[in-house]
Design an enzyme around this catalytic site. Structure first.
Site, PDB file in Angstrom:
ATOM      1  CD  GLU A 284     102.789 154.182  71.886  1.00  0.00           C
ATOM      2  OE1 GLU A 284     103.070 155.055  72.735  1.00  0.00           O
ATOM      3  OE2 GLU A 284     103.358 154.100  70.776  1.00  0.00           O
ATOM      4  CD  GLU A 391     103.761 154.005  66.892  1.00  0.00           C
ATOM      5  OE1 GLU A 391     104.729 154.457  67.559  1.00  0.00           O
ATOM      6  OE2 GLU A 391     102.602 154.435  67.019  1.00  0.00           O
TER       7      GLU A 391
END
Length: 463
Positions: A284, A391
């Site tokens: 991320e 995710e």
């Protein structure tokens, strides 16, 4: 609620041709985005092109992943590995975490799919960091890989031992014959009078293993989630801090190496017992906004790629860990959660698998009305690597989405921790795990035509 025409226009401007690309183009490997680092000429076929010393079992796992990817690109999706993330530190120490109040046994969310469906996930990702609000790195029971650097008999560090034991137990089976590693029965009495009980999975190889590392900022005296955040790192006030982290000879660089040595010691024990690991570091990195971004987000691309390369060289070169499969996973580049990630790609010589952490929408209100998660799947095609949904709070095949994996045939789909029960009904979980093209775990399960033990001797060949 359907998005307005104005909103659709905004999304199309953001996504470019990706939002309207045909599904057939995606299966052919045609991405709508261009990447700043040279796209691959074709699909990476083996792990040796990145690590000539890769272990045979790591090579076998990669061949499995790339075989599933090749089939998907050819329009004949063989299957998607169902994955589950487990935050063992929260399971052990946070009574409010999960689907009921009170502590949970380590691996609670590894076992939970079986409680609902009778089947285990085919992949378990474990989080070694960030720690649980404790001073310095530490471990629970003393172990030979803990070394003198990591104080032992630390109650709130017991979960790191559980992480190692769970990884061994998924790959080799629980309970298992005493192979010289720790906790082969799954039950261990701890120094403080308690005991840890790991979920049994049939006593034989049951699936694949991954690890993430929510690393607190280098030099942080306290190891916890709060110290992973960009707003709490020195870089929030000192723009020169990250360059000192990357510069050998500085105190900041030494602090980074100390963190990486903690990771390497645990990974090294898994390597010694021939456990291949899908390692997903510094994820991320393209997050927008400093409030919930990690300290490695908000860096200049040159700084981020240098950080990744440093980690790779330390783990593989300095520490000789050849059981690793490196996963690069930006957050969804939806203009809200994340911006375009392409400049942060470390390069094919440092990455084996590409993925996305997708919290941009929900199954009933997907970001891309043309197909839930399809935007991100198309966008990652040019890298020539297996593509994973790294995710998600949601299972792919719920009541609102029945064809997700046909539109976006991810090789692996991982549900985040307690999201399994907080965001999905039991019926949704059963629908996903019972689908004939999802691959589940356990002693009797495995990819079509392949049993998990076949991977253990490193002889798995693509069908």
């Amino acid at each position: 609620m359907n998005p307005s025409k104005r909103e659709l226009k905004r999304r199309n401007l953001l996504l470019g041709a990706a939002a309207t690309a045909a599904a057939g183009g995606a299966l052919a490997g045609v991405a709508a985005f261009s990447t700043s680092r040279a796209p691959a000429a074709g699909l990476q076929k083996d792990l040796l092109s990145r690590d000539p010393k890769a272990s045979k079992t790591a090579q076998a796992v990669y061949r499995l992943l790339v075989g599933l990817e090749a089939d998907a690109r050819a329009g004949r999706r063989r299957g998607t590995l169902m994955g589950q993330h487990a935050e063992v530190h929260n399971e052990r120490y946070n009574p409010e975490y999960g689907d009921h109040s009170g502590p949970k046994p380590p691996g609670y969310y590894y076992r939970k799919p079986r409680d609902i469906t009778g089947k285990l996930p085919a992949f378990l990702e474990l989080d070694l960091g960030p720690g649980y609000q404790q001073q310095g790195w530490g471990v629970g029971e003393p172990r030979d890989y803990s070394r003198a650097a990591w104080p032992a008999r630390r109650e709130f560090w017991t979960y790191t031992n559980d992480v190692v034991d769970l990884a061994l137990g998924v790959w080799h089976g629980l309970p298992r014959a005493d192979d010289g590693s720790y906790n082969p029965t799954g039950t261990e009495r701890l120094w403080n009078g308690t005991k840890t009980v790991l979920p049994e999975n049939g006593g034989a190889p049951a699936g694949l293993v991954g690890m993430s590392f929510h690393q607190p900022w280098p030099g942080s005296p306290v190891k916890s989630y709060e110290q992973t955040l960009r707003r709490n790192a020195p870089s929030a006030k000192d723009p020169g801090w990250i360059d000192r982290v990357l510069t050998p000879g500085t105190a900041e660089h030494a602090a980074l190496l100390l963190d990486l040595s903690f990771l390497a010691d645990h990974l090294g024990h898994l390597a010694a017992h021939d456990v291949p690991v899908l390692l997903r570091p510094y994820h991320e990195m393209n997050s927008l906004g400093a409030e919930q971004s990690f300290w490695w987000a908000g860096l200049e691309p040159r700084q981020y790629t240098a950080l990744w390369e440093l980690l790779h060289h330390y783990l593989v070169g300095s520490r000789g860990l050849h059981n690793l499969i490196f996963v690069w996973a930006p957050t969804a580049w939806d203009g809200v959660h994340g911006g375009e990630p392409w400049d942060f790609y470390p390069g094919g010589e440092y990455v084996d698998v590409v993925g996305v952490d997708d919290y941009s929408g929900t199954p009933d209100r997907p970001f891309d009305p043309g197909g839930w998660t399809s935007t991100w799947h198309r966008g990652l095609a040019d890298y020539g690597k297996p593509r994973i949904l790294a995710e998600s709070f949601h299972v792919p095949l719920g009541a609102a989405q029945r064809t997700t994996l046909d539109q976006a045939p991810w090789v692996l789909w991982t549900v985040w921790g307690d999201g399994l029960t907080a965001k999905n009904s039991d019926a949704d979980v059963r629908r996903t795990y019972d689908d004939p093209k999802t691959i589940t775990g356990g002693r009797e399960s495995g990819p079509a035509g392949v049993q998990w033990p076949t991977l253990h001797d490193g002889t798995f060949e693509e069908e």
